[in-house]
Write a protein that holds these residues in place. Structure first.
Motif, PDB file in Angstrom:
ATOM      1  N   UNK A 123      38.579  26.833  32.785  1.00 54.50           N
ATOM      2  CA  UNK A 123      37.643  26.753  33.907  1.00 54.50           C
ATOM      3  C   UNK A 123      37.848  27.900  34.889  1.00 54.50           C
ATOM      4  N   UNK A 124      39.096  28.339  35.079  1.00 57.22           N
ATOM      5  CA  UNK A 124      39.341  29.502  35.936  1.00 57.22           C
ATOM      6  C   UNK A 124      38.710  30.752  35.332  1.00 57.22           C
ATOM      7  N   UNK A 125      38.877  30.935  34.034  1.00 60.31           N
ATOM      8  CA  UNK A 125      38.283  32.091  33.370  1.00 60.31           C
ATOM      9  C   UNK A 125      36.766  32.055  33.403  1.00 60.31           C
ATOM     10  N   UNK A 126      36.181  30.886  33.156  1.00 58.31           N
ATOM     11  CA  UNK A 126      34.715  30.769  33.181  1.00 58.31           C
ATOM     12  C   UNK A 126      34.174  30.967  34.601  1.00 58.31           C
ATOM     13  N   UNK A 127      34.917  30.491  35.592  1.00 56.26           N
ATOM     14  CA  UNK A 127      34.500  30.724  36.979  1.00 56.26           C
ATOM     15  C   UNK A 127      34.508  32.201  37.326  1.00 56.26           C
ATOM     16  N   UNK A 128      35.529  32.892  36.859  1.00 57.50           N
ATOM     17  CA  UNK A 128      35.599  34.348  37.070  1.00 57.50           C
ATOM     18  C   UNK A 128      34.444  35.038  36.363  1.00 57.50           C
ATOM     19  N   UNK A 129      34.146  34.627  35.139  1.00 59.04           N
ATOM     20  CA  UNK A 129      33.036  35.204  34.383  1.00 59.04           C
ATOM     21  C   UNK A 129      31.712  34.948  35.095  1.00 59.04           C
ATOM     22  N   UNK A 130      31.477  33.724  35.524  1.00 59.24           N
ATOM     23  CA  UNK A 130      30.223  33.384  36.193  1.00 59.24           C
ATOM     24  C   UNK A 130      30.080  34.145  37.509  1.00 59.24           C
ATOM     25  N   UNK A 131      31.169  34.228  38.261  1.00 60.01           N
ATOM     26  CA  UNK A 131      31.123  34.989  39.509  1.00 60.01           C
ATOM     27  C   UNK A 131      30.818  36.456  39.280  1.00 60.01           C
ATOM     28  N   UNK A 132      31.399  37.030  38.245  1.00 57.70           N
ATOM     29  CA  UNK A 132      31.130  38.437  37.927  1.00 57.70           C
ATOM     30  C   UNK A 132      29.682  38.631  37.506  1.00 57.70           C
ATOM     31  N   UNK A 133      29.174  37.716  36.679  1.00 56.78           N
ATOM     32  CA  UNK A 133      27.781  37.831  36.234  1.00 56.78           C
ATOM     33  C   UNK A 133      26.809  37.729  37.407  1.00 56.78           C
ATOM     34  N   UNK A 134      27.060  36.795  38.318  1.00 58.32           N
ATOM     35  CA  UNK A 134      26.191  36.654  39.498  1.00 58.32           C
ATOM     36  C   UNK A 134      26.278  37.896  40.370  1.00 58.32           C
ATOM     37  N   UNK A 135      27.488  38.395  40.578  1.00 54.06           N
ATOM     38  CA  UNK A 135      27.655  39.601  41.403  1.00 54.06           C
ATOM     39  C   UNK A 135      26.906  40.771  40.819  1.00 54.06           C
ATOM     40  N   UNK A 136      27.086  41.026  39.516  1.00 53.75           N
ATOM     41  CA  UNK A 136      26.440  42.186  38.918  1.00 53.75           C
ATOM     42  C   UNK A 136      24.935  41.991  38.763  1.00 53.75           C
ATOM     43  N   UNK A 137      24.490  40.763  38.548  1.00 51.56           N
ATOM     44  CA  UNK A 137      23.048  40.516  38.479  1.00 51.56           C
ATOM     45  C   UNK A 137      22.388  40.791  39.827  1.00 51.56           C
ATOM     46  N   UNK A 138      23.063  40.422  40.892  1.00 52.33           N
ATOM     47  CA  UNK A 138      22.548  40.707  42.233  1.00 52.33           C
ATOM     48  C   UNK A 138      22.500  42.219  42.502  1.00 52.33           C
ATOM     49  N   UNK A 139      23.528  42.925  42.081  1.00 48.37           N
ATOM     50  CA  UNK A 139      23.619  44.367  42.345  1.00 48.37           C
ATOM     51  C   UNK A 139      22.612  45.150  41.498  1.00 48.37           C
ATOM     52  N   UNK A 140      22.372  44.692  40.261  1.00 45.31           N
ATOM     53  CA  UNK A 140      21.447  45.408  39.392  1.00 45.31           C
ATOM     54  C   UNK A 140      20.004  45.185  39.829  1.00 45.31           C
ATOM     55  N   UNK A 141      19.749  44.095  40.541  1.00 42.17           N
ATOM     56  CA  UNK A 141      18.384  43.796  40.981  1.00 42.17           C
ATOM     57  C   UNK A 141      17.926  44.637  42.153  1.00 42.17           C
ATOM     58  N   UNK A 142      18.808  45.358  42.799  1.00 47.39           N
ATOM     59  CA  UNK A 142      18.434  46.140  43.998  1.00 47.39           C
ATOM     60  C   UNK A 142      17.741  47.407  43.662  1.00 47.39           C
TER      61      UNK A 142
END
Length: 142
Positions: A123-142
């Motif tokens: 769950x720690x690893x998946x949380x890190x993965x999900x957080x990274x995906x959300x962060x990069x999805x937000x950054x790529x959308x700009x």
């Protein structure tokens, strides 16, 4: 005089970078990342290949960090492949550090966990993965 100063600064910069890179690779070898990967994959016969890939990875990683190469066609595939490889390596590094420091038994004793530690780690690893995906999805959308 200016050329001599730039040559001297370049020499100092490259020397410092070489020392840092050697220290990082020595640290990774000392905590057992590479022997563990070789042991898990049962590829003892290919140690020379592993050493060559580690050295090439360090050199090419530094070159790609210093110089900016345009990716062009297939850039997303190349970035995805690179991201997957780096993620696997960081996961191996973290687990190697955890095993080296014997942190997992200490954590499980402190939170009085008898069964299910693997689910907490997952769950720690998946949380890190999900957080990274959300962060990069937000950054790529700009």
């Amino acid at each position: 005089m200016m050329l001599l100063k730039e040559v001297f600064l370049g020499f100092i910069g490259l020397s410092a970078g070489g020392i840092i890179a050697a220290g990082v690779f020595a640290f990774l070898a000392m905590i057992g990342v590479f022997p563990r990967i070789i042991g898990y994959t049962k590829t003892h016969k290919h140690i020379i290949l592993f050493e060559t890939c580690i050295i090439l990875g360090g050199v090419l990683g530094n070159i790609f960090d210093i110089y900016e190469f345009p990716i062009g066609f297939g850039g997303n595939v190349a970035l995805g492949t690179y991201g997957l490889a780096v993620g696997i390596f960081v996961g191996c590094l973290v687990m190697s550090l955890a095993e080296t420091l014997k942190a997992l038994p200490v954590i499980s004793r402190r939170i009085h966990l008898g069964v299910g530690l693997q689910y907490i780690i997952l769950s720690l690893g998946l949380g890190k993965l999900l957080g990274s995906l959300v962060f990069f999805a937000e950054r790529f959308g700009q």
